[in-house]
Enzyme design. Structure first.
Site, PDB file in Angstrom:
ATOM      1  N   LYS A  68       0.819  -1.209   0.000  1.00 25.29           N
ATOM      2  CA  LYS A  68       0.000   0.000   0.000  1.00 25.29           C
ATOM      3  C   LYS A  68       0.861   1.271   0.000  1.00 25.29           C
ATOM      4  O   LYS A  68       0.601   2.198  -0.739  1.00 25.29           O
ATOM      5  CB  LYS A  68      -0.921   0.045   1.240  1.00 25.29           C
ATOM      6  CG  LYS A  68      -1.781  -1.194   1.426  1.00 25.29           C
ATOM      7  CD  LYS A  68      -2.706  -1.067   2.625  1.00 25.29           C
ATOM      8  CE  LYS A  68      -2.036  -0.846   3.958  1.00 25.29           C
ATOM      9  NZ  LYS A  68      -1.297  -2.018   4.489  1.00 25.29           N
ATOM     10  N   ARG A  76      -9.184   0.706   9.480  1.00 19.41           N
ATOM     11  CA  ARG A  76      -8.787  -0.674   9.753  1.00 19.41           C
ATOM     12  C   ARG A  76      -9.848  -1.403  10.573  1.00 19.41           C
ATOM     13  O   ARG A  76      -9.664  -2.571  10.889  1.00 19.41           O
ATOM     14  CB  ARG A  76      -7.497  -0.686  10.568  1.00 19.41           C
ATOM     15  CG  ARG A  76      -6.211  -0.722   9.747  1.00 19.41           C
ATOM     16  CD  ARG A  76      -5.078  -0.438  10.714  1.00 19.41           C
ATOM     17  NE  ARG A  76      -3.840  -1.065  10.423  1.00 19.41           N
ATOM     18  CZ  ARG A  76      -2.781  -0.446   9.890  1.00 19.41           C
ATOM     19  NH1 ARG A  76      -2.869   0.800   9.511  1.00 19.41           N
ATOM     20  NH2 ARG A  76      -1.651  -1.084   9.744  1.00 19.41           N
ATOM     21  N   ARG A 122      12.231  -5.073   5.146  1.00 24.42           N
ATOM     22  CA  ARG A 122      11.905  -3.685   4.810  1.00 24.42           C
ATOM     23  C   ARG A 122      12.761  -2.712   5.618  1.00 24.42           C
ATOM     24  O   ARG A 122      12.967  -2.905   6.812  1.00 24.42           O
ATOM     25  CB  ARG A 122      10.422  -3.437   5.097  1.00 24.42           C
ATOM     26  CG  ARG A 122       9.967  -2.028   4.832  1.00 24.42           C
ATOM     27  CD  ARG A 122       8.477  -1.935   4.652  1.00 24.42           C
ATOM     28  NE  ARG A 122       7.727  -2.029   5.883  1.00 24.42           N
ATOM     29  CZ  ARG A 122       6.397  -1.870   5.952  1.00 24.42           C
ATOM     30  NH1 ARG A 122       5.706  -1.642   4.858  1.00 24.42           N
ATOM     31  NH2 ARG A 122       5.770  -1.961   7.109  1.00 24.42           N
ATOM     32  N   ARG A 161       0.541  -8.211  14.400  1.00 24.47           N
ATOM     33  CA  ARG A 161      -0.049  -7.293  13.416  1.00 24.47           C
ATOM     34  C   ARG A 161      -0.926  -8.059  12.428  1.00 24.47           C
ATOM     35  O   ARG A 161      -1.986  -7.592  12.027  1.00 24.47           O
ATOM     36  CB  ARG A 161       1.047  -6.535  12.666  1.00 24.47           C
ATOM     37  CG  ARG A 161       1.779  -5.542  13.557  1.00 24.47           C
ATOM     38  CD  ARG A 161       2.993  -4.966  12.866  1.00 24.47           C
ATOM     39  NE  ARG A 161       2.665  -4.010  11.830  1.00 24.47           N
ATOM     40  CZ  ARG A 161       3.497  -3.649  10.860  1.00 24.47           C
ATOM     41  NH1 ARG A 161       4.699  -4.182  10.778  1.00 24.47           N
ATOM     42  NH2 ARG A 161       3.138  -2.764   9.964  1.00 24.47           N
TER      43      ARG A 161
HETATM   44  P1  AMP Z   1       1.171   0.976   9.421  1.00 24.94           P
HETATM   45  O1  AMP Z   1       2.354   1.826   9.188  1.00 24.94           O
HETATM   46  O2  AMP Z   1      -0.021   1.396   8.603  1.00 24.94           O
HETATM   47  O3  AMP Z   1       1.452  -0.493   9.270  1.00 24.94           O
HETATM   48  O4  AMP Z   1       0.724   1.206  10.954  1.00 24.94           O
HETATM   49  C1  AMP Z   1       1.614   0.938  12.005  1.00 24.94           C
HETATM   50  C2  AMP Z   1       0.848   0.832  13.310  1.00 24.94           C
HETATM   51  O5  AMP Z   1       0.156   2.060  13.580  1.00 24.94           O
HETATM   52  C3  AMP Z   1      -0.237  -0.234  13.358  1.00 24.94           C
HETATM   53  O6  AMP Z   1       0.279  -1.524  13.652  1.00 24.94           O
HETATM   54  C4  AMP Z   1      -1.128   0.305  14.484  1.00 24.94           C
HETATM   55  O7  AMP Z   1      -0.534   0.097  15.739  1.00 24.94           O
HETATM   56  C5  AMP Z   1      -1.099   1.807  14.215  1.00 24.94           C
HETATM   57  N1  AMP Z   1      -2.173   2.207  13.270  1.00 24.94           N
HETATM   58  C6  AMP Z   1      -2.020   2.715  12.020  1.00 24.94           C
HETATM   59  N2  AMP Z   1      -3.202   2.961  11.454  1.00 24.94           N
HETATM   60  C7  AMP Z   1      -4.145   2.584  12.368  1.00 24.94           C
HETATM   61  C8  AMP Z   1      -5.572   2.561  12.364  1.00 24.94           C
HETATM   62  N3  AMP Z   1      -6.275   2.952  11.280  1.00 24.94           N
HETATM   63  N4  AMP Z   1      -6.197   2.123  13.472  1.00 24.94           N
HETATM   64  C9  AMP Z   1      -5.514   1.721  14.572  1.00 24.94           C
HETATM   65  N5  AMP Z   1      -4.166   1.689  14.627  1.00 24.94           N
HETATM   66  C10 AMP Z   1      -3.477   2.115  13.533  1.00 24.94           C
END
Ligand code: AMP
Length: 213
Positions: A13, A87, A126, A170
């Site tokens: 993404k 999410r 990554r 995750r």
């Molecule tokens: P990402 O970089 O999108 O993988 O997000 C990293 C972390 O941020 C996730 O594992 C969550 O802990 C938090 N996070 C990001 N977006 C959300 C969301 N929409 N709702 C809840 N937690 C989020």
């Protein structure tokens, strides 16, 4: 035009968002990036979110809703890629209401499907620029500048939550919470599936075609 990218962590993404931003001038709402920025700046939100993020858990909806509502108010009327938000079904419903109140909507949802084995390799390898967010991979896309970013010279970091022990949590969160969210958008009828196992250029061509860009 607003597009939503939904998929497991590491499904591509962020990489595709960067292409759309560079080539077509979209804005990106990456809640993960915003939260990492808040942690770096030690804001109240950052302090509240850090423990959840380090453990691979979702940050509670009420914190996320405030963050997103502020972002949409500031960027009203612009073309946005929603990357990593929503999410949960609660987030999806509230986003729909927020956009509707601005006379806007999600025009297209892309669901990035990916083989779980590829995903673990992508995340453990990554490396992310701590300064500009550019994404690398130690094997498939190393930086020509070693542990520095080719674009801005920033430090490349292995995110804490891209380590094997946190990845499994995750992925569980993805299945438990984002699975029903995908179902929600699938029923709404404007979702297309993307084969995230493909090379990034191929994925980008599919996205461009679907959006008629
Ligand atoms: P990402 O970089 O999108 O993988 O997000 C990293 C972390 O941020 C996730 O594992 C969550 O802990 C938090 N996070 C990001 N977006 C959300 C969301 N929409 N709702 C809840 N937690 C989020």
């Amino acid at each position: 035009m607003n597009v939503l990218f939904i998929g497991a962590p590491g499904s591509g993404k962020g990489t595709q968002s960067r292409e759309l931003i560079e080539k077509f001038g979209f804005l990106q709402l990456s809640t993960g990036d915003l939260l990492r920025g808040a942690i770096k700046n030690k804001t109240e939100l950052g302090l509240k979110a850090q423990g959840f993020m380090d453990a691979g858990k979702l940050v509670p909806d009420e914190l996320m809703l405030g963050l997103v509502s502020d972002y949409l108010t500031t960027n009203k009327g612009k073309s946005i890629i929603f990357d990593g938000y929503p999410r949960t079904v609660v987030q999806a419903q509230s986003l729909g209401q927020l956009l509707e109140s601005q006379g806007s909507k999600i025009d297209k949802v892309f669901y990035f499907k990916i083989n779980p084995q590829i995903l673990i390799d992508r995340l453990t390898g990554r490396r992310t620029c701590a300064n500009c967010g550019e994404i690398y991979h130690i094997r498939t896309k190393p930086s020509s500048k070693g542990d520095k970013c080719e674009k801005c010279g920033g430090d490349l970091v292995h995110r804490k939550d891209d380590h094997a022990d946190v990845i499994s949590e995750r992925l569980k969160q993805f299945e438990d919470n984002t699975g029903p969210t995908i179902e929600f958008y699938s029923k709404a009828g404007n979702m297309v599936n993307v084969d995230g196992d493909q090379a990034p250029e191929k994925v980008f061509n599919e996205i461009k075609k679907t959006l008629a860009l």
